[in-house]
Write an enzyme that holds these catalytic residues in place. Structure first.
Site, PDB file in Angstrom:
ATOM      1  N   SER A 173      18.888 110.038  35.147  1.00 16.60           N
ATOM      2  CA  SER A 173      18.298 110.499  33.880  1.00 16.60           C
ATOM      3  C   SER A 173      19.602 110.252  32.927  1.00 16.60           C
ATOM      4  CB  SER A 173      17.441 111.795  34.230  1.00 16.60           C
ATOM      5  OG  SER A 173      17.475 112.514  32.570  1.00 16.60           O
TER       6      SER A 173
ATOM      7  N   TYR B  28      18.010 119.963  37.118  1.00 15.55           N
ATOM      8  CA  TYR B  28      17.282 118.880  37.354  1.00 15.55           C
ATOM      9  C   TYR B  28      18.695 117.820  36.690  1.00 15.55           C
ATOM     10  CZ  TYR B  28      14.783 114.847  35.904  1.00 15.55           C
ATOM     11  OH  TYR B  28      14.200 113.201  35.734  1.00 15.55           O
TER      12      TYR B  28
END
Length: 255
Positions: free
Chosen positions: A146, A159
């Site tokens: 990400s 996360y």
């Protein structure tokens, strides 16, 4: 986006995890459109069956079975299923991830920490351990990270940190597998308005803010991520390994 004309994966077999929706489905579709035999999986049997049927209706050779990536036995089973169904494994895309909670790092309870790292990091390594038993020289692995991995933001910092770990996992595995001719790379998507990222674009004002935060002034598309994975897993990238490709419209990409 038009169907790609390249057929870079003729005769190849690809396994993509969490591939019945969103970015994972886009990747499976793109590899299949370029000639790969594709194995899809997710936790729900009905979702797998529907996805396989949809891909086959598009002319893609596809198979699938349910797989909970948090279960080591199921990881082995999906790899074994791939090899038994199509006779080998050439491309592995580890896409599964969870973000069960948000909030400050100092307030994050142990069970949430365990779940995020079990699914987002541990499962990626365990899956690779099983997959490489069947992969030969010229095979390729891609982890989906990400853009947030480079600067973990509140309130999704935990996360994001799990996605930072995938950058290191990419380099570590590339070092081990390079002499065997197996390449390992990573894609770091920007914000793509899938169901998984729905909270980030929950209203027009928030969506506009996310769009304006990158140099391209638009949100990412599933097709953008699929194209990046197709490049990294193809022979066009035969001399590329241990790299993370930031596909985020120009968001910062330095640790």
């Amino acid at each position: 986006m038009d169907r790609p004309s390249a057929r870079r994966f003729e005769g190849k077999v690809a396994l993509v995890t969490a591939s019945t929706a969103g970015i994972g489905l886009g990747i499976a579709r793109r590899l299949g459109q370029e000639g790969a035999k594709v194995v899809v999986c997710s936790r729900k049997k009905a979702s797998v069956e529907d996805t396989v049927a949809a891909l086959r209706a598009e002319g893609i050779e596809a198979a699938g079975r349910p797989c909970h990536v948090g279960d080591a036995a199921q990881l082995k089973a999906i790899v074994d299923f791939t090899v038994q169904t199509y006779g080998g494994l050439d491309v592995l895309v580890s896409n599964a991830a969870v973000n069960p909670a948000s909030g400050a790092l100092l307030d994050c309870p142990a069970p949430v920490i365990d779940k995020i790292f079990d699914i987002n990091v541990k499962s990626a390594l365990l899956l690779t351990q099983e997959a490489v038993k069947h992969m030969s020289r010229g095979s390729s692995i891609v982890f989906i990270s990400s853009y947030s991995a480079f600067n973990p933001p509140a309130p999704i910092a935990l996360y994001a940190i799990s996605k930072t770990a995938l950058l290191g996992l990419t380099k570590g595995l590339a070092t081990e597998l390079g002499p065997r001719g197996i390449r390992v790379n990573c894609v770091a998507p920007g914000i793509v308005p899938t169901k998984f990222a729905s909270a980030l674009v929950a209203d027009p004002e928030l969506e506009a803010a996310q769009r304006d935060a990158n140099l391209m002034r638009r949100l990412g598309r599933v097709q953008d991520m699929a194209a990046a994975v197709a490049y990294l897993t193809s022979e066009d990238a035969s001399y590329v390994t241990a790299e993370t490709l930031n596909v985020s419209g120009g968001m910062p990409s330095r640790l």
